[in-house]
Design a protein around this motif. Structure first.
Motif: not given
Length: 789
Positions: A385-388, A436-442, A376-380, A451-459
Motif C-alpha cells: 500500500d506504499g507505507s513503510v 525484470a527481477r525485483r524484490y519487495y518488502g515483507l 532479507a527485507t531492508p529498513a525503509g 499475497p503471492t497471486l497478486d501483481f506487486q508494487s513498490n519494490p
C-alpha cells in the motif's frame, strides 16, 4: 549410424508385412472411408471417431487426436494431455490437468519443449516454455473444449509452420468452427481437492443464412493443490466469428483472453524426498515457520563468514526434520494475463489459385513469485500500500516480471496446375519482451502481507531490467507432384529464416546487453508417399532445421554476464538438426497401423549450465558442446473390434546419446560421450480401450515409460512407471428435457502410483543430486454434468 537406421526401418516394415499382404488382396476402400481414415474435417459426424488418426497420405510421421478424444479426458485438461498416448511423446506434469505450467514438459524423440514448434490455427505460440519469451502456453491460448483437433509431427513440421524452434517436430492445434445452428452448451465439474469448473458456449448459428456465424465461450477453473496449500485458478474467454463467402473463400477472426494464477508446488531433490517424502511442499499458510527458517539460515551464513548473527535468539539449528533452508520455501506462484487475437483472409482467387493471410497480435503480462530466504527485507522498504514497513523481516518477495507485445503476419499463396501444387509463403513477427527481477518488502511476524497471486508494487530493489527485441523473417517454397494416377506423391522445397535478437539492459545487474542473430536462407525438405495398394502406403522424408536464439535474461545467450556474452557472441552457433525417417501405413477394414524408423543428427547443441538452486537466480553458462545422434522406431495400431469398441496401442524406442565429452572452464566434467540425453526414456508403451456408442462411454488408458536420466553424466535417474487413467459417462437420448444431458466421471492415476513426474524444473546439472524434480499427482476423481440446448 546409417546401418542402425536401416535395421530399424527393416524391423518396422517386417512387423506389418502380413497386414500388407492381406491388404493387397482386399477391395479398395470407398472415398468416404478413406476420408474418415484421414481424419479430415469433412468426415461425417455419424462416422465412428478414430482414437488416433494416423496421417494417411502424409510424407512424414503425422498423427492426430480429435475433439471427441479430448472430451474423454478430464475437463479443463491441457490439450497436451490428450496427445501423451502418441508414440514418441513424453509428457510430464505435477497436476491432474497437465496445466500447471511450471511443471509441464513435453518432448518428442528426445527433443525438449523449447526445441519444438507450436501453433494455434497457424498463429505461433513460441516454444511454450515456462516464462515464455515469444508466445504463450496452449492452456492459456484456448479453452480445451474449443480445440477441434491436435496434430503432432514427431519428426518435422511442414515448411510453412510459423516457428523458429521446431528442431524436433511440431504440435499444431486447431480451434473449433462455429456451429451451423444456434445453441448453448454448458457444463460443470466438481472433484478432488475442491475442484470447481464451469464452461459455457453460445453459438449464433448461420445468421439469416448469410454464412456469418460465430461463438462466445467462457470457462472458470478453481482447484486446491493436491498437497500443501494454495489455489490454481483461471478465467478464460474465447470468441470467434467466420464469414463464409462460398466459392470466394472466407474471412474469420478470433479473440482469446486468459487470466491464470497458480500456486506453485515445491521442487524436490532425492535428498529432500528421502527426508521429507514426495508430499513435501511449500509452507504456504505457515508464514511464521518460514520466517524462522530464514532467520536460522541467515544466522548460519553470518557465523560461517565470521560476522555477528543478524537475528538474535533465532539460533543456528533448524527444527527437527529440516536439513536446509531449501526444504520448504514460504510460498511461490505464477501469474499470467494474456490477450491473443487474429484475422484470417482465405481467398479462392481462381479454381487453381488460393491466397491465405493471417495477422495476429499478442499481449502478455506475467509475474513469477518466489518468497526467498536468501534476501532479507531492508529498513525503509515499502509495503504493497506504499507505507513503510516498520518491522522488516528475514524474507523478501522476489519476482520475475514479464511483458510481451508481439504482432505478425503469416501468408501463403498456392497454385494447383495439373499434377503440381506450388506454394510460396512467408512469416514476419516483431516481438518486444520486457523482463525484470525485483524484490519487495515483507514484514516480520506471523502474517504474510503480500499475497503471492497478486501483481506487486513498490519494490525495494531491481536486480536487473531488460528490453529484448526479436525480429523474425521466414519464407518457404514448396512443390507437390502427383504421378501415376496419384499413386506416387513427391514433395519438396525449402525455407529460409533470419532472426535478429537485441538486448538492452536498463538495469544490467551484471547481465549482458548486445545483439546476436541466426540466419539460414536454405533449409531443405523432401518427401514421398507411394501407395503400394489402395490400403497400404510407404513414406519417407528428409528435413533440415535450425533453432534461432531467444532473447531473455533467464535463458539463451543473454542469460550470462557481459564478459561471458562477449566471449561467445562471435562463436555461438544456432542449434541444427537433420532428420530422416521412413515407414509404412496400412488401413484394412477396422484395422489401422503405422510403423516408422528414424535417424536424427542434432548439431551445435547448446548446453545451459545452471548455477545454484533456482531461487537464487544466478546467471547461466551457455556454450555449444557438440552433437547428439538419435535413432529409433515407433509402432502404432488401432483396431475397431466392433462399431462402438476400439483399442489402440503404441510402442516407441529411442536412443539419444551425446557425441562429445565436455568439460567446463574449470575442467569439471559436464558431459560424457556416449551418455544418454536427459529426460529421454528409451522405451514407451501406451494403450487405450474406448467404448462409445453415443450414449454410454468408457475409456481406460495405460502409459508405461522406462527410466529417465536427471543429470548429463547419467549418475542420477528416475525409475520407470506405469500410469492408468479411466473415465465413464452416460448421455440421455430421446428423453424430453433430459435429451442431450450427460454425466461423466474421470479418474486420473487410477492405482494411486507414487512417482516423480517432471524432471529438469530448475534445469539440469552435470552430476549429483539437485532440486529439479516434481512429484506426480496421486489418484484424483472428477464428475462432470453437461447439457446442450
Amino acid at each position: 549410424m546409417n546401418m542402425s537406421f536401416r535395421l530399424l526401418a527393416g524391423v518396422a516394415c517386417a512387423a506389418l508385412i502380413p497386414a500388407i499382404a492381406n491388404a493387397a488382396d482386399a477391395t479398395a476402400v470407398t472415398d468416404a472411408a478413406a476420408t474418415t481414415a484421414a481424419g479430415t474435417d469433412d468426415a461425417s459426424a455419424d462416422q465412428p471417431k478414430e482414437i488416433v488418426v494416423l496421417g494417411f497420405g502424409k510424407s512424414r510421421q503425422v498423427q492426430e487426436v480429435s475433439a471427441a478424444d479430448i472430451a474423454r479426458i478430464v475437463p479443463g485438461a491441457s490439450p497436451l494431455k490428450a496427445i501423451e498416448k502418441l508414440p514418441g511423446v513424453n509428457f510430464q506434469s505435477a497436476d491432474p490437468f497437465g496445466a500447471y505450467e511450471w511443471a509441464v514438459r513435453i518432448s518428442l524423440r528426445g527433443f525438449n519443449q523449447n526445441q519444438l514448434g507450436f501453433t494455434l490455427d497457424g498463429v505461433p505460440l513460441g516454444d511454450m516454455s515456462y516464462g515464455n519469451v515469444n508466445g504463450l502456453h496452449i492452456s492459456r491460448a484456448i479453452i480445451s473444449e474449443n480445440v477441434s483437433r491436435t496434430e503432432v509431427a514427431q519428426g518435422a513440421g511442414a515448411l510453412g509452420t510459423a516457428s523458429t524452434s521446431n528442431l524436433g517436430g511440431t504440435i499444431q492445434f486447431f480451434s473449433d468452427a462455429p456451429k451451423e445452428k444456434m445453441g448453448l452448451t454448458v457444463d460443470g465439474t466438481y472433484g478432488a481437492d475442491d475442484t470447481e469448473r464451469a464452461y459455457a458456449r453460445i453459438d449464433t448459428g448461420n445468421i439469416g443464412g448469410s454464412g456469418l456465424k460465430g461463438y462466445l465461450s467462457y470457462a472458470f477453473n478453481h482447484a486446491d493443490k493436491w498437497k500443501g496449500d494454495g489455489p490454481q485458478r483461471q478465467h478464460q474467454a474465447n470468441a470467434k466469428i467466420v464469414e463464409d463467402l462460398g466459392d470466394l473463400g472466407s474471412i474469420s477472426a478470433f479473440v482469446d483472453f486468459s487470466d491464470r494464477r497458480e500456486t506453485d508446488y515445491q521442487d524436490l531433490s532425492y535428498d529432500i524426498i528421502r527426508r521429507r517424502g514426495l508430499r513435501d511442499d511449500n509452507l504456504t499458510g505457515n508464514y511464521a515457520l518460514a520466517v524462522q527458517l530464514a532467520k536460522i539460515y541467515q544466522n548460519q551464513a553470518a557465523t560461517a563468514a565470521g560476522q555477528p548473527q543478524p537475528w538474535f535468539g533465532a539460533g543456528i539449528v533448524f527444527p527437527a526434520g529440516f536439513g536446509t533452508v531449501d526444504d520448504e520455501y514460504a510460498d511461490a506462484g505464477g501469474l499470467r494475463r494474456d490477450w491473443l487475437g487474429g484475422v484470417t483472409f482465405d481467398a479462392h482467387l481462381t479454381p487453381e489459385i488460393n491466397l491465405k493471410a493471417t495477422g495476429y497480435y499478442h499481449n502478455n503480462k506475467g509475474q513469477g513469485s518466489w518468497i526467498t530466504p536468501y534476501t532479507a527485507t531492508p529498513a525503509g522498504a515499502l509495503d504493497q500500500d506504499g507505507s513503510v514497513i516498520t518491522d522488516p523481516g528475514a524474507l523478501s518477495f522476489r519476482t520475475t516480471e514479464y511483458s510481451i507485445h508481439r504482432g505478425g503476419l503469416i501468408g501463403a499463396a498456392s497454385w494447383e496446375h495439373g499434377p503440381n501444387t506450388f506454394e510460396v509463403g512467408g512469416w514476419f513477427e516483431s516481438n518486444t519482451f520486457d523482463q525484470a527481477r525485483r524484490y519487495y518488502g515483507l514484514a516480520d511476524g506471523d502474517v504474510q502481507t503480500r499475497p503471492t497471486l497478486d501483481f506487486q508494487s513498490n519494490p525495494f530493489a531491481t536486480s536487473w531490467d531488460g528490453k529484448y527485441d526479436t525480429q523474425t523473417w521466414q519464407y518457404h517454397v514448396t512443390d507437390t507432384l502427383k504421378l501415376f494416377d496419384d499413386k506416387l506423391v513427391l514433395n519438396g522445397g525449402w525455407k529460409g529464416v533470419n532472426v535478429i535478437n537485441t538486448a538492452n539492459m536498463r538495469v544490467d545487474g551484471g547481465l549482458a546487453s548486445g545483439r546476436i542473430g541466426a540466419r539460414d536462407w536454405f533449409q531443405p525438405q523432401a518427401g514421398l508417399v507411394y501407395h503400394v495398394t489402395p490400403n497400404a502406403e510407404v513414406f519417407a522424408d528428409y528435413t533440415e532445421n535450425m533453432r534461432a536464439f531467444v532473447s531473455s535474461a533467464t535463458t539463451g545467450p543473454f542469460s550470462t554476464t557481459q564478459i561471458g556474452f562477449n566471449a561467445i557472441a562471435g562463436k555461438l552457433k544456432p542449434e541444427r538438426s537433420k532428420t530422416a525417417e521412413g515407414g509404412l501405413r496400412v488401413h484394412y477394414g477396422p484395422f489401422q497401423a503405422s510403423a516408422v524408423g528414424y535417424y536424427v543428427d542434432f548439431s551445435n547443441r547448446l548446453l545451459v549450465i545452471t548455477n545454484g538452486v533456482g531461487i537464487q537466480g544466478l546467471a547461466n553458462t551457455l556454450a555449444n558442446v557438440g552433437s547428439v545422434h538419435t535413432y529409433g522406431a515407433e509402432l502404432t495400431a488401432t483396431y475397431r473390434i466392433f462399431n462402438p469398441l476400439s483399442v489402440y496401442a503404441s510402442y516407441s524406442y529411442n536412443s539419444s546419446k551425446y557425441e562429445n565429452t565436455v568439460h567446463d572452464a574449470n575442467n569439471v566434467l559436464q558431459v560424457n560421450e556416449g551418455d544418454n540425453v536427459v529426460d529421454t526414456p528409451k522405451h514407451m508403451v501406451k494403450g487405450e480401450v474406448v467404448y462409445d456408442d453415443g450414449q454410454f462411454m468408457f475409456r481406460a488408458g495405460a502409459d508405461y515409460m522406462s527410466k529417465r536420466y536427471v543429470t548429463y553424466t547419467n549418475d542420477v535417474s528416475v525409475k520407470g512407471r506405469v500410469l492408468v487413467d479411466a473415465s465413464a459417462g452416460y448421455t440421455f437420448r430421446n428423453t424430453g428435457m433430459l435429451d442431450g444431458f450427460s454425466i461423466t466421471a474421470n479418474v486420473t492415476n487410477l492405482f494411486d502410483k507414487k512417482y516423480i513426474g517432471t524432471i529438469g524444473s530448475n534445469g539440469f546439472v552435470a552430476s549429483g543430486d539437485s532440486q529439479t524434480m516434481l512429484a506426480g499427482a496421486p489418484r484424483q476423481w472428477f464428475v462432470t454434468l453437461k447439457k446442450a440446448f
